[in-house]
Design a protein around this motif. Structure first.
Motif, short mmCIF file in Angstrom:
data_model
loop_
_atom_site.label_atom_id
_atom_site.label_comp_id
_atom_site.label_asym_id
_atom_site.label_seq_id
_atom_site.Cartn_x
_atom_site.Cartn_y
_atom_site.Cartn_z
N MET A 34 -1.36 -6.36 -9.23
CA MET A 34 -2.27 -6.09 -8.12
C MET A 34 -1.55 -6.21 -6.78
SD MET A 34 -4.71 -5.14 -9.81
CE MET A 34 -5.68 -4.67 -8.38
N SER A 35 -0.54 -7.08 -6.68
CA SER A 35 0.27 -7.17 -5.45
C SER A 35 1.02 -5.86 -5.22
CB SER A 35 1.24 -8.34 -5.53
OG SER A 35 0.55 -9.56 -5.66
N MET A 36 1.59 -5.31 -6.31
CA MET A 36 2.31 -4.04 -6.20
C MET A 36 1.35 -2.92 -5.82
SD MET A 36 5.46 -4.62 -6.63
CE MET A 36 5.98 -2.92 -6.70
N ALA A 37 0.12 -2.95 -6.39
CA ALA A 37 -0.88 -1.92 -6.05
C ALA A 37 -1.26 -2.03 -4.57
CB ALA A 37 -2.11 -2.08 -6.94
N THR A 38 -1.40 -3.28 -4.06
CA THR A 38 -1.74 -3.48 -2.65
C THR A 38 -0.62 -2.99 -1.75
OG1 THR A 38 -3.08 -5.40 -3.27
CG2 THR A 38 -2.44 -5.21 -0.95
N LEU A 39 0.62 -3.28 -2.10
CA LEU A 39 1.76 -2.84 -1.30
C LEU A 39 1.84 -1.31 -1.25
CD1 LEU A 39 4.53 -5.38 -2.42
CD2 LEU A 39 3.35 -5.28 -0.20
N ILE A 40 1.62 -0.68 -2.41
CA ILE A 40 1.63 0.79 -2.44
C ILE A 40 0.48 1.34 -1.61
CG2 ILE A 40 1.37 2.82 -3.94
CD1 ILE A 40 2.74 1.20 -6.15
N LEU A 49 -2.91 8.31 4.45
CA LEU A 49 -3.42 9.07 3.32
C LEU A 49 -4.89 8.74 3.08
CD1 LEU A 49 -0.44 8.80 0.80
CD2 LEU A 49 -1.00 10.68 2.32
N ASN A 50 -5.56 9.59 2.36
CA ASN A 50 -6.99 9.43 2.11
C ASN A 50 -7.25 8.17 1.29
OD1 ASN A 50 -9.65 9.97 0.61
ND2 ASN A 50 -9.58 11.56 2.18
N GLU A 51 -8.42 7.55 1.51
CA GLU A 51 -8.79 6.33 0.78
C GLU A 51 -8.86 6.56 -0.73
OE1 GLU A 51 -12.44 5.03 2.41
OE2 GLU A 51 -11.53 4.10 4.18
N SER A 52 -9.21 7.78 -1.14
CA SER A 52 -9.32 8.06 -2.58
C SER A 52 -7.98 7.87 -3.29
CB SER A 52 -9.83 9.48 -2.80
OG SER A 52 -8.95 10.44 -2.21
N SER A 53 -6.89 8.17 -2.59
CA SER A 53 -5.56 7.95 -3.19
C SER A 53 -5.30 6.48 -3.41
CB SER A 53 -4.48 8.56 -2.28
OG SER A 53 -4.67 9.95 -2.12
N ILE A 54 -5.73 5.66 -2.43
CA ILE A 54 -5.54 4.21 -2.55
C ILE A 54 -6.40 3.67 -3.69
CG2 ILE A 54 -5.75 2.01 -1.35
CD1 ILE A 54 -5.26 3.54 1.27
N LEU A 60 -5.17 2.55 -11.26
CA LEU A 60 -3.95 2.58 -12.06
C LEU A 60 -3.41 1.17 -12.30
CD1 LEU A 60 -1.99 4.59 -13.40
CD2 LEU A 60 -0.63 4.54 -11.29
N GLY A 61 -3.51 0.30 -11.30
CA GLY A 61 -3.12 -1.10 -11.46
C GLY A 61 -3.96 -1.80 -12.51
N VAL A 62 -5.27 -1.52 -12.48
CA VAL A 62 -6.17 -2.10 -13.50
C VAL A 62 -5.74 -1.63 -14.90
CG1 VAL A 62 -8.53 -2.12 -14.36
CG2 VAL A 62 -8.10 -2.35 -11.91
N VAL A 83 -11.19 -4.43 -6.59
CA VAL A 83 -12.25 -4.05 -5.65
C VAL A 83 -12.21 -4.94 -4.41
CG1 VAL A 83 -14.75 -3.93 -5.32
CG2 VAL A 83 -13.72 -3.07 -7.43
N LEU A 84 -12.03 -6.25 -4.65
CA LEU A 84 -11.98 -7.18 -3.52
C LEU A 84 -10.74 -6.91 -2.66
CD1 LEU A 84 -13.11 -10.50 -5.29
CD2 LEU A 84 -14.46 -9.03 -3.77
N SER A 85 -9.61 -6.60 -3.29
CA SER A 85 -8.39 -6.32 -2.53
C SER A 85 -8.56 -5.06 -1.69
CB SER A 85 -7.20 -6.17 -3.48
OG SER A 85 -6.97 -7.35 -4.19
N PHE A 86 -9.18 -4.05 -2.26
CA PHE A 86 -9.42 -2.81 -1.50
C PHE A 86 -10.32 -3.09 -0.30
CE2 PHE A 86 -11.96 0.98 -0.65
CZ PHE A 86 -10.96 1.90 -0.38
N ASN A 87 -11.36 -3.90 -0.54
CA ASN A 87 -12.27 -4.25 0.55
C ASN A 87 -11.55 -5.06 1.63
OD1 ASN A 87 -14.60 -4.71 2.06
ND2 ASN A 87 -15.22 -6.46 0.81
N PHE A 88 -10.69 -5.96 1.21
CA PHE A 88 -10.03 -6.87 2.16
C PHE A 88 -8.98 -6.15 3.01
CE2 PHE A 88 -7.02 -10.19 3.42
CZ PHE A 88 -7.89 -11.15 3.91
#
Length: 523
Positions: A34-40, A49-54, A60-62, A83-88
């Motif tokens: 999840m750290s790698m997903a957040t960094l990406i 880039l669009n939020e949908s890509s994030i 993909l991390g899940v 979900v919480l990381s995306f929100n934060f």
């Protein structure tokens, strides 16, 4: 006496330590992914880039987390963390869990549902793959065990294969005991896994009682069951079609019982072992039945041969003796001597036949005793020829023995019987006044004996069956000869009992030669 629970405490601590390490490894995996997903995601955000890509990056991390971790709980946890990381990190206001836009709760909900479905499906597929691999491994192990059991030659090998297979399958020490012919358990056979102290466990009074009770009840007994719960072994009965054939004991030193999958494997191996034992029992019964039938057949042949071939000399003896007794005054001396000579020859033949019958009976019953002594070869040959000439002097017997003294360690009387039978055989199938040559040679570590005649020789089918029991050839010139077909068979048995070999072939003179060799020590 205070019980020593140190081993149980150590085993329990090791088990808790293993579980903690496993949980810690899964948590570290989740945090890293999840750290790698957040960094990406932050990288994508920097490039606007669009939020949908994030969102796809977090899903993909899940997916990766579900693949790399064990169980559904970690996948669900990763979905919530994503979900919480995306929100934060990626919704305004940033770095808080507050969302200003009205559509964000719907986005979070859809994202969470997508992540949960992805995680659940991935975990399920992973579990199915694991089960599939487990089934494949189970089938392979059972196939190897069954293949090895088919090669087993006796029950001892069946037990060894059973133990070896279960040690490889369960990674535990194994002890197996099967029943003997009296339906009692034999001594257990133990195979150790990884230097376990299994011998002491399986030999303890408690484990012996548990194993015996498992055999008597025909049920699972020991660790993980209702009976003998304090036992350090799990005992499983080997059940045949009608009764219990034995017991398999599995070590549970750490007091951890077998899993359901391990019990299924144990049951499968037990069924294979039961089939192998019953197959061996059936083979033994069939073998015994065939042996009994063959023994009965040989006994019938022997009785038939004796009754047929001994009737002629007995009739001759009775006829000659009755002629002398009833006409003693009227029969001249020459005829009396001829009749007495006939009686003597027939009686001698009967004596030799009875000796052969006694010998073949000893061979069949395993009572042919070999009493070896150091014997001079020349004396054995001379004594044999002397006995032969007592009942027949119509052939010329020539002896060819080396000048140097040959001494061999044999049963002299049995070797004499062999030579007598071979000379008698040559006499029966050669005309009167023909030559019979007895030759002795010493070649390396063997002494060779040959009995050679100048008769018509042996036919091809005769050579193949000449040493078979009750085989007796007949030709036009030997119709008056008689024999019950035991002499050469006895010769073969006696020579083989001396670790020697015997053979028959045609010689250069056209007659037959019988040769046997006996090992001797170097001088």
């Amino acid at each position: 006496m205070i019980p020593d629970n140190s081993k149980e405490d150590i085993s329990g601590n090791n088990n808790h330590k293993f579980i903690k390490n496993k949980i810690l490894k899964n948590l570290i995996t989740i945090i890293f992914i999840m750290s790698m997903a957040t960094l990406i995601g932050l990288f994508f955000k920097a490039f606007e880039l669009n939020e949908s890509s994030i969102i796809l990056v977090f899903i993909l991390g899940v997916l990766f987390s579900a693949i790399k971790t064990d169980g559904y709980i970690y996948g669900i946890s990763t979905s919530i963390v994503g979900v919480l990381s995306f929100n934060f990190f990626f919704t305004e206001p940033y770095y808080t869990f507050i969302a200003y836009r009205a559509d964000y709760p719907i986005t979070f909900f859809i994202m969470l549902i997508s992540a949960l479905i992805t995680s659940t499906l991935t975990s399920k597929i992973k579990r199915e793959i694991k089960l599939s691999n487990m089934r494949e491994q189970r089938i392979r192990l059972l196939y190897e065990n069954n293949k090895n059991l088919l090669k087993a030659k006796n029950k001892d090998e069946i037990v060894e294969i059973c133990n070896s297979s279960l040690v490889d399958i369960l990674n535990r020490s194994v002890a197996t005991a099967i029943v003997d012919n009296d339906e009692n358990l034999k001594k257990i056979v133990v195979e150790i896994f990884d230097n376990e102290d299994a011998n002491g466990i399986f030999q303890s009074p408690l484990e012996k009682c548990a194993l015996k009770e498992c055999f008597n009840l025909g049920e699972e007994i020991g660790c993980g069951t209702d009976l003998y719960q304090n036992a350090k072994t799990f005992n499983f009965p080997i059940k045949g079609h009608k009764n219990t054939l034995g017991v398999i004991g599995i070590s549970c030193i750490d007091s951890v019982g077998l899993t359901e999958n391990e019990k299924i494997l144990l049951k499968s191996v037990s069924n294979q072992v039961a089939l192998a034992i019953e197959r061996e029992d059936l083979f033994e019964k069939t073998k015994k039945a065939n042996l009994d039938a063959e023994t009965e057949r040989l006994r019938s042949n022997l009785l038939r041969s004796i009754s047929h071939d001994l009737r002629t000399p007995l009739t001759s003896i009775i006829g000659s003796s009755s002629t002398i007794l009833e006409n003693y005054k009227y029969v001249d001396e020459d005829i009396k001597k001829e009749l007495l000579k006939n009686i003597y020859e027939d009686a001698s033949w009967l004596a030799r036949s009875v000796e052969n019958i006694i010998s073949i009976t000893k061979v069949d019953e395993g009572r042919l005793e070999i009493k070896k002594n150091l014997e001079v070869v020349e004396e054995i040959v001379e004594e044999s020829i002397f006995i032969v000439k007592k009942f027949s002097d119509k052939h010329n017997i020539i002896v060819d023995i080396p000048d140097n003294v040959i001494i061999i360690n044999v049963d002299g009387l049995l070797i004499e019987q062999v030579i007598i039978n071979l000379i008698d055989n040559a006499m029966r199938y050669t005309p009167d006044n023909s030559e019979i040559k007895v030759k002795v040679m010493k070649i390396e570590n063997y002494v060779y004996f040959e009995v050679e005649d100048n008769g018509e020789g042996l036919k091809g089918d005769d050579i193949d069956h000449i040493f078979d029991r009750f085989y007796s050839k007949t030709n036009r010139k030997s119709l008056e000869k008689r024999g019950i077909g035991l002499g050469l068979s006895i010769c073969k048995s006696i020579i083989e009992a001396h670790d020697g070999e015997i053979e028959a072939f045609n010689n250069k003179l056209g007659g037959a030669t019988f040769r046997f060799k006996i090992p001797c020590e170097e001088e």
